[in-house]
Enzyme design. Sequence first.
Site, PDB file in Angstrom:
ATOM      1  N   ALA A 295      46.460 -37.027 -41.112  1.00 24.20           N
ATOM      2  CA  ALA A 295      45.057 -36.979 -41.468  1.00 24.20           C
ATOM      3  C   ALA A 295      44.148 -38.261 -40.906  1.00 24.20           C
ATOM      4  O   ALA A 295      44.773 -39.765 -40.290  1.00 24.20           O
ATOM      5  CB  ALA A 295      45.089 -37.411 -42.642  1.00 24.20           C
TER       6      ALA A 295
ATOM      7  N   THR B   6      48.406 -39.798 -31.041  1.00 26.46           N
ATOM      8  CA  THR B   6      47.479 -38.810 -29.705  1.00 26.46           C
ATOM      9  C   THR B   6      48.321 -40.233 -28.548  1.00 26.46           C
ATOM     10  O   THR B   6      48.803 -41.033 -28.063  1.00 26.46           O
ATOM     11  CB  THR B   6      46.508 -39.078 -30.137  1.00 26.46           C
ATOM     12  OG1 THR B   6      45.451 -38.778 -28.642  1.00 26.46           O
ATOM     13  CG2 THR B   6      45.905 -41.061 -30.173  1.00 26.46           C
ATOM     14  N   ASP B   7      47.862 -39.551 -27.037  1.00 23.43           N
ATOM     15  CA  ASP B   7      48.310 -40.218 -26.190  1.00 23.43           C
ATOM     16  C   ASP B   7      47.076 -41.155 -25.555  1.00 23.43           C
ATOM     17  O   ASP B   7      47.381 -41.506 -24.698  1.00 23.43           O
ATOM     18  CB  ASP B   7      48.518 -39.163 -24.761  1.00 23.43           C
ATOM     19  CG  ASP B   7      47.398 -38.410 -24.611  1.00 23.43           C
ATOM     20  OD1 ASP B   7      46.254 -38.207 -25.675  1.00 23.43           O
ATOM     21  OD2 ASP B   7      47.249 -36.955 -23.651  1.00 23.43           O
ATOM     22  N   GLU B   8      46.092 -40.770 -26.159  1.00 24.51           N
ATOM     23  CA  GLU B   8      44.895 -41.580 -25.767  1.00 24.51           C
ATOM     24  C   GLU B   8      45.065 -43.397 -26.761  1.00 24.51           C
ATOM     25  O   GLU B   8      44.498 -44.261 -25.474  1.00 24.51           O
ATOM     26  CB  GLU B   8      43.343 -41.091 -26.559  1.00 24.51           C
ATOM     27  CG  GLU B   8      43.332 -39.975 -26.052  1.00 24.51           C
ATOM     28  CD  GLU B   8      42.059 -39.384 -26.621  1.00 24.51           C
ATOM     29  OE1 GLU B   8      41.166 -40.659 -26.570  1.00 24.51           O
ATOM     30  OE2 GLU B   8      42.380 -38.253 -26.949  1.00 24.51           O
TER      31      GLU B   8
ATOM     32  N   TYR C 106      38.259 -44.354 -31.086  1.00 20.53           N
ATOM     33  CA  TYR C 106      38.853 -43.804 -32.052  1.00 20.53           C
ATOM     34  C   TYR C 106      40.157 -44.258 -31.468  1.00 20.53           C
ATOM     35  O   TYR C 106      41.334 -44.050 -32.452  1.00 20.53           O
ATOM     36  CB  TYR C 106      39.199 -42.154 -31.081  1.00 20.53           C
ATOM     37  CG  TYR C 106      40.348 -41.574 -31.858  1.00 20.53           C
ATOM     38  CD1 TYR C 106      40.173 -41.103 -32.807  1.00 20.53           C
ATOM     39  CD2 TYR C 106      40.320 -40.573 -30.496  1.00 20.53           C
ATOM     40  CE1 TYR C 106      41.399 -40.436 -32.798  1.00 20.53           C
ATOM     41  CE2 TYR C 106      41.790 -39.858 -30.305  1.00 20.53           C
ATOM     42  CZ  TYR C 106      42.304 -39.306 -31.280  1.00 20.53           C
ATOM     43  OH  TYR C 106      42.752 -38.909 -31.292  1.00 20.53           O
TER      44      TYR C 106
ATOM     45  N   LYS D 267      43.904 -44.999 -33.397  1.00 18.26           N
ATOM     46  CA  LYS D 267      45.202 -44.480 -33.473  1.00 18.26           C
ATOM     47  C   LYS D 267      45.679 -45.647 -32.483  1.00 18.26           C
ATOM     48  O   LYS D 267      47.317 -45.690 -33.373  1.00 18.26           O
ATOM     49  CB  LYS D 267      45.041 -42.959 -32.848  1.00 18.26           C
ATOM     50  CG  LYS D 267      43.969 -42.417 -33.463  1.00 18.26           C
ATOM     51  CD  LYS D 267      44.856 -41.921 -34.592  1.00 18.26           C
ATOM     52  CE  LYS D 267      46.125 -41.393 -34.320  1.00 18.26           C
ATOM     53  NZ  LYS D 267      46.534 -40.295 -35.640  1.00 18.26           N
TER      54      LYS D 267
ATOM     55  N   LYS E 114      34.588 -29.198 -30.039  1.00 19.61           N
ATOM     56  CA  LYS E 114      35.767 -29.600 -28.607  1.00 19.61           C
ATOM     57  C   LYS E 114      35.821 -28.732 -28.747  1.00 19.61           C
ATOM     58  O   LYS E 114      35.364 -27.205 -27.727  1.00 19.61           O
ATOM     59  CB  LYS E 114      37.179 -29.793 -29.523  1.00 19.61           C
ATOM     60  CG  LYS E 114      37.688 -30.199 -30.789  1.00 19.61           C
ATOM     61  CD  LYS E 114      37.837 -31.755 -30.181  1.00 19.61           C
ATOM     62  CE  LYS E 114      37.970 -32.503 -31.658  1.00 19.61           C
ATOM     63  NZ  LYS E 114      38.627 -34.067 -31.596  1.00 19.61           N
TER      64      LYS E 114
END
Length: 344
Positions: free
Chosen positions: A80, A132-134, A158, A162, A197
């Site tokens: 989530a 995430t890889d971000e 964002y 994360k 997206k």
Amino acid sequence: MKILVTGGAGFIGSALCRHLVNKGYDVFNVDKLTYAGNLQSLKTLAGKQNYHFYQLDICDSDAVFEILENEQIDAVMHLAAESHVDRSILGPSAFIETNIVGTFRLLEAARRYFEKLDHSKQKTFRFHHISTDEVFGDLPFDSGIFTEQTPYNPSSPYSASKASSDHLVRAWHHTYGLPTVISNCSNNYGPYHFPEKLIPLVILSALDEKPLPIYGEGKNIRDWLYVEDHARALETIVCHGKIGESYNVGGHNERTNLQVVESICDILDGLKPRTNGKSYRELITFVKDRAGHDRRYAIDPTKIMTELHWKPQETFDTGLKKTVQWYLDNKWWWQPLKERAKIA
């Protein structure tokens, strides 16, 4: 095995629920049903006795704890999250609330539940945080790759939210002994992807004969992962991942944004040619780049491939063709979303 999935009505979450239910796990899906949550993505699970849905916010720690205790959950898989970079730039508060505060409250519910379990149950319980890889920031166009040892360097509200949630999960493991595992994935694509997206937006805009917008010169690079391959990886990690470790999940599919859009156009040229006989590529337009746009992401999945023996089943080309075909065949799913959000 009883698994609580948070965010199971989202893109990756619904793919995970479909995968786990079809593999025979008992799945308990907790989702707030924000704009990107869609129960139609779980239509195939209707009536299955090993699938259960609860509409609630992960920030409601007591309600989550009640489900954990009543259902005697064996593992939590936490997906989530608010996840759209552009939305995080325009309105970061929702990202802080869900991704940071929500993760904290979910961790507290899981800790409270874990501490009440008997020793044998504690040995098998898992809290799997999907990230995430971000969180790693970005890479130069011509060198480097994200590994599990890459320092965090988030660039957007964002990715910063994360990264914060990742740190909280690690802290709850080291401080309280909660048995956690983390995975960081590259960009996902595939069926049931929300129309705002890149890949679904391009598909649907092309079908409407509308311009196909690309930020800057389209040179930004992403590493793409077919969502069903990701679901298989997540099952592998929650069942066999080592407590306290993290695993990068990627498909070795680096493409510039321009290459992605051109590939979609070429597939559509073959599957649904334009009435004027021209290529969909003629619809490509370039727009002003967004703030904080990371240059390149690239995941090194060596650890999960060698230690847990997972590997993707789809190449980018095979996965993208399946995705385009799915959108052509499933207007019933995306048309209401597109109209509601005024997308494409």
